[in-house]
Design a protein around this motif. Structure first.
Motif, PDB file in Angstrom:
ATOM      1  N   GLU B  22       0.202  19.608  -5.385  1.00 19.27           N
ATOM      2  CA  GLU B  22      -1.200  19.383  -5.020  1.00 19.27           C
ATOM      3  C   GLU B  22      -1.475  17.901  -4.783  1.00 19.27           C
ATOM      4  O   GLU B  22      -2.230  17.536  -3.874  1.00 19.27           O
ATOM      5  CB  GLU B  22      -2.148  19.937  -6.096  1.00 19.27           C
ATOM      6  CG  GLU B  22      -3.601  19.662  -5.738  1.00 19.27           C
ATOM      7  CD  GLU B  22      -4.610  20.520  -6.504  1.00 19.27           C
ATOM      8  OE1 GLU B  22      -4.193  21.422  -7.252  1.00 19.27           O
ATOM      9  OE2 GLU B  22      -5.815  20.257  -6.330  1.00 19.27           O
ATOM     10  N   GLY B  23      -0.843  17.052  -5.595  1.00 16.86           N
ATOM     11  CA  GLY B  23      -1.043  15.616  -5.447  1.00 16.86           C
ATOM     12  C   GLY B  23      -0.619  15.123  -4.073  1.00 16.86           C
ATOM     13  O   GLY B  23      -1.327  14.337  -3.430  1.00 16.86           O
ATOM     14  N   VAL B  24       0.544  15.594  -3.609  1.00 13.23           N
ATOM     15  CA  VAL B  24       1.032  15.188  -2.292  1.00 13.23           C
ATOM     16  C   VAL B  24       0.078  15.679  -1.203  1.00 13.23           C
ATOM     17  O   VAL B  24      -0.273  14.939  -0.273  1.00 13.23           O
ATOM     18  CB  VAL B  24       2.454  15.760  -2.037  1.00 13.23           C
ATOM     19  CG1 VAL B  24       2.871  15.530  -0.593  1.00 13.23           C
ATOM     20  CG2 VAL B  24       3.456  15.129  -2.984  1.00 13.23           C
ATOM     21  N   ILE B  25      -0.359  16.926  -1.342  1.00 13.95           N
ATOM     22  CA  ILE B  25      -1.256  17.502  -0.342  1.00 13.95           C
ATOM     23  C   ILE B  25      -2.568  16.715  -0.295  1.00 13.95           C
ATOM     24  O   ILE B  25      -3.108  16.433   0.777  1.00 13.95           O
ATOM     25  CB  ILE B  25      -1.471  19.005  -0.637  1.00 13.95           C
ATOM     26  CG1 ILE B  25      -0.179  19.759  -0.273  1.00 13.95           C
ATOM     27  CG2 ILE B  25      -2.672  19.559   0.118  1.00 13.95           C
ATOM     28  CD1 ILE B  25      -0.107  21.179  -0.788  1.00 13.95           C
ATOM     29  N   ARG B  26      -3.060  16.323  -1.469  1.00 13.81           N
ATOM     30  CA  ARG B  26      -4.292  15.517  -1.514  1.00 13.81           C
ATOM     31  C   ARG B  26      -4.081  14.150  -0.853  1.00 13.81           C
ATOM     32  O   ARG B  26      -4.918  13.691  -0.079  1.00 13.81           O
ATOM     33  CB  ARG B  26      -4.778  15.341  -2.962  1.00 13.81           C
ATOM     34  CG  ARG B  26      -5.388  16.606  -3.522  1.00 13.81           C
ATOM     35  CD  ARG B  26      -6.142  16.389  -4.834  1.00 13.81           C
ATOM     36  NE  ARG B  26      -6.791  17.633  -5.217  1.00 13.81           N
ATOM     37  CZ  ARG B  26      -7.988  18.020  -4.760  1.00 13.81           C
ATOM     38  NH1 ARG B  26      -8.672  17.241  -3.943  1.00 13.81           N
ATOM     39  NH2 ARG B  26      -8.497  19.183  -5.113  1.00 13.81           N
ATOM     40  N   ALA B  35      -7.565   8.105   8.588  1.00 12.44           N
ATOM     41  CA  ALA B  35      -7.168   7.844   9.973  1.00 12.44           C
ATOM     42  C   ALA B  35      -8.202   8.378  10.971  1.00 12.44           C
ATOM     43  O   ALA B  35      -8.060   8.199  12.177  1.00 12.44           O
ATOM     44  CB  ALA B  35      -5.808   8.483  10.255  1.00 12.44           C
ATOM     45  N   GLY B  36      -9.225   9.068  10.443  1.00 17.29           N
ATOM     46  CA  GLY B  36     -10.263   9.593  11.327  1.00 17.29           C
ATOM     47  C   GLY B  36      -9.906  10.903  12.011  1.00 17.29           C
ATOM     48  O   GLY B  36     -10.588  11.342  12.922  1.00 17.29           O
ATOM     49  N   SER B  37      -8.814  11.541  11.550  1.00 15.77           N
ATOM     50  CA  SER B  37      -8.401  12.795  12.185  1.00 15.77           C
ATOM     51  C   SER B  37      -9.202  13.989  11.693  1.00 15.77           C
ATOM     52  O   SER B  37      -9.350  14.985  12.398  1.00 15.77           O
ATOM     53  CB  SER B  37      -6.922  13.066  11.913  1.00 15.77           C
ATOM     54  OG  SER B  37      -6.138  12.045  12.447  1.00 15.77           O
ATOM     55  N   ILE B  38      -9.656  13.911  10.438  1.00 19.64           N
ATOM     56  CA  ILE B  38     -10.538  14.955   9.915  1.00 19.64           C
ATOM     57  C   ILE B  38     -11.714  14.279   9.208  1.00 19.64           C
ATOM     58  O   ILE B  38     -11.610  13.113   8.796  1.00 19.64           O
ATOM     59  CB  ILE B  38      -9.806  15.922   8.937  1.00 19.64           C
ATOM     60  CG1 ILE B  38      -9.179  15.148   7.774  1.00 19.64           C
ATOM     61  CG2 ILE B  38      -8.734  16.725   9.643  1.00 19.64           C
ATOM     62  CD1 ILE B  38      -8.547  16.033   6.721  1.00 19.64           C
ATOM     63  N   ALA B  39     -12.803  15.019   9.070  1.00 17.88           N
ATOM     64  CA  ALA B  39     -14.006  14.444   8.472  1.00 17.88           C
ATOM     65  C   ALA B  39     -13.900  14.446   6.952  1.00 17.88           C
ATOM     66  O   ALA B  39     -13.348  15.377   6.363  1.00 17.88           O
ATOM     67  CB  ALA B  39     -15.229  15.235   8.917  1.00 17.88           C
ATOM     68  N   ALA B  40     -14.427  13.404   6.326  1.00 17.62           N
ATOM     69  CA  ALA B  40     -14.408  13.313   4.867  1.00 17.62           C
ATOM     70  C   ALA B  40     -15.068  14.538   4.234  1.00 17.62           C
ATOM     71  O   ALA B  40     -14.643  15.026   3.184  1.00 17.62           O
ATOM     72  CB  ALA B  40     -15.101  12.027   4.415  1.00 17.62           C
ATOM     73  N   ALA B  41     -16.087  15.047   4.906  1.00 18.26           N
ATOM     74  CA  ALA B  41     -16.828  16.195   4.364  1.00 18.26           C
ATOM     75  C   ALA B  41     -15.944  17.448   4.287  1.00 18.26           C
ATOM     76  O   ALA B  41     -16.223  18.363   3.512  1.00 18.26           O
ATOM     77  CB  ALA B  41     -18.047  16.474   5.235  1.00 18.26           C
ATOM     78  N   ASP B  42     -14.880  17.492   5.081  1.00 19.54           N
ATOM     79  CA  ASP B  42     -14.010  18.671   5.104  1.00 19.54           C
ATOM     80  C   ASP B  42     -12.799  18.533   4.182  1.00 19.54           C
ATOM     81  O   ASP B  42     -12.012  19.464   4.032  1.00 19.54           O
ATOM     82  CB  ASP B  42     -13.504  18.929   6.532  1.00 19.54           C
ATOM     83  CG  ASP B  42     -14.637  19.255   7.490  1.00 19.54           C
ATOM     84  OD1 ASP B  42     -15.517  20.052   7.089  1.00 19.54           O
ATOM     85  OD2 ASP B  42     -14.658  18.709   8.600  1.00 19.54           O
ATOM     86  N   TYR B  43     -12.661  17.354   3.575  1.00 19.30           N
ATOM     87  CA  TYR B  43     -11.467  17.064   2.762  1.00 19.30           C
ATOM     88  C   TYR B  43     -11.186  18.154   1.724  1.00 19.30           C
ATOM     89  O   TYR B  43     -10.107  18.748   1.691  1.00 19.30           O
ATOM     90  CB  TYR B  43     -11.630  15.697   2.079  1.00 19.30           C
ATOM     91  CG  TYR B  43     -10.622  15.416   0.992  1.00 19.30           C
ATOM     92  CD1 TYR B  43      -9.336  14.968   1.305  1.00 19.30           C
ATOM     93  CD2 TYR B  43     -10.941  15.612  -0.354  1.00 19.30           C
ATOM     94  CE1 TYR B  43      -8.405  14.718   0.325  1.00 19.30           C
ATOM     95  CE2 TYR B  43     -10.009  15.363  -1.352  1.00 19.30           C
ATOM     96  CZ  TYR B  43      -8.744  14.918  -1.010  1.00 19.30           C
ATOM     97  OH  TYR B  43      -7.816  14.686  -2.001  1.00 19.30           O
ATOM     98  N   GLU B  44     -12.175  18.436   0.887  1.00 19.73           N
ATOM     99  CA  GLU B  44     -11.958  19.362  -0.225  1.00 19.73           C
ATOM    100  C   GLU B  44     -11.630  20.770   0.284  1.00 19.73           C
ATOM    101  O   GLU B  44     -10.744  21.447  -0.246  1.00 19.73           O
ATOM    102  CB  GLU B  44     -13.191  19.372  -1.128  1.00 19.73           C
ATOM    103  CG  GLU B  44     -12.944  19.814  -2.553  1.00 19.73           C
ATOM    104  CD  GLU B  44     -11.836  19.015  -3.278  1.00 19.73           C
ATOM    105  OE1 GLU B  44     -10.984  19.661  -3.905  1.00 19.73           O
ATOM    106  OE2 GLU B  44     -11.812  17.765  -3.211  1.00 19.73           O
TER     107      GLU B  44
END
Lengths: 100, 158
Positions: B22-26, B35-44
């Protein structure tokens, strides 16, 4: 001598909508590794080792792709049967399709 | 499909700190946010989806390689990144080997073909043991980027 080298093969169709992606490739390799026989998958251009996920993934087999499964070795018939069942059941994919 | 078609160069990590799956995936998902590839809001939500996929069966595909991935409606095209762990992480791989090389993929739900072709590219390139070894011993993200570019230019004729 005890080293009978039977070779049997059959055609299978990739029935999963997502194709032969990582999870079915993993299931396939796990099943193939249960048998002594060499298990190979063939498409029009490649022949790959069915016991290696890495190799299976290089087929990039999309839904509807026809492949030949070939088993060679002392338990070839049983191995081919077991691998065929995975394809016939679409690797039990339906249960796990993530919707939304 | 080439690495350059889906790898976010700015998200490449040559030294992953985490010692767990999980740590690596996080860490990798956070790199994609940075890097701006995905939105911070979608992280979790993306991390959870990737972990859920891991529950169905490890994406450790052998030879010290894992391809954690998920479909996610927030992306309109396939995005991914590469990371290296020098100590290796237990990923419950088929061959039982710890994983040092990670390719994380997030794909739009309606593009299964792109996902398959990315997996195909990754697995085809990684059959080359030298390439694998060079990636694992990369000193920095730029080294990884160059190795991927080199593979892209060689891979065309295979």
């Amino acid at each position: 001598m005890g080293s009978r080298e039977d070779m049997v093969s059959r055609e299978v169709v990739v029935g999963m909508p997502q194709g032969l992606h990582a999870r079915p490739a993993d299931q396939l390799a796990r099943e193939a590794r249960k048998w002594q026989s060499r298990i190979e998958l063939l498409n029009d251009t490649q022949r790959v080792d069915g016991k290696s996920i890495l190799e299976v993934l290089t087929l990039a087999a999309e839904a509807g792709t026809r492949l030949i499964v070939e088993a060679t070795g002392p338990d070839a018939h049983e191995a081919l049967e077991a691998i065929g069942v995975l394809f016939d059941r679409n690797f039990n994919e339906q249960e796990n399709t993530e919707g939304r | 499909m080439k690495f350059s078609d889906f790898v976010a160069t700015d998200a490449i990590r040559s030294h992953v700190d985490a010692g767990t799956k999980e740590g690596v995936i996080r860490e990798m998902t956070q790199s994609l946010v940075n890097a701006g590839s995905i939105a911070a809001a979608d992280y979790e939500s993306i991390v959870k989806a990737i972990m859920k996929r891991e529950d169905l069966g490890s994406t450790g595909i052998g030879r010290g390689v894992a391809v954690p991935h998920t479909k996610h409606p927030s992306v309109s095209r396939l995005v991914g990144t590469v990371a290296v762990s020098h100590s290796g992480v237990d990923f419950e791989s088929l061959d039982g080997e710890p994983v040092q090389l990670f390719f994380l993929l997030v794909s739009p739900p309606d593009r299964p073909g792109d996902h398959l072709r990315a997996l195909e590219n990754i697995s085809r390139q990684l059959r080359d043991e030298t390439f694998c070894r060079q990636l694992k011993s990369a000193k920095g993200p730029v080294d990884i980027q160059h190795l991927l570019e080199e593979a892209d230019s060689h891979g065309v004729a295979s």
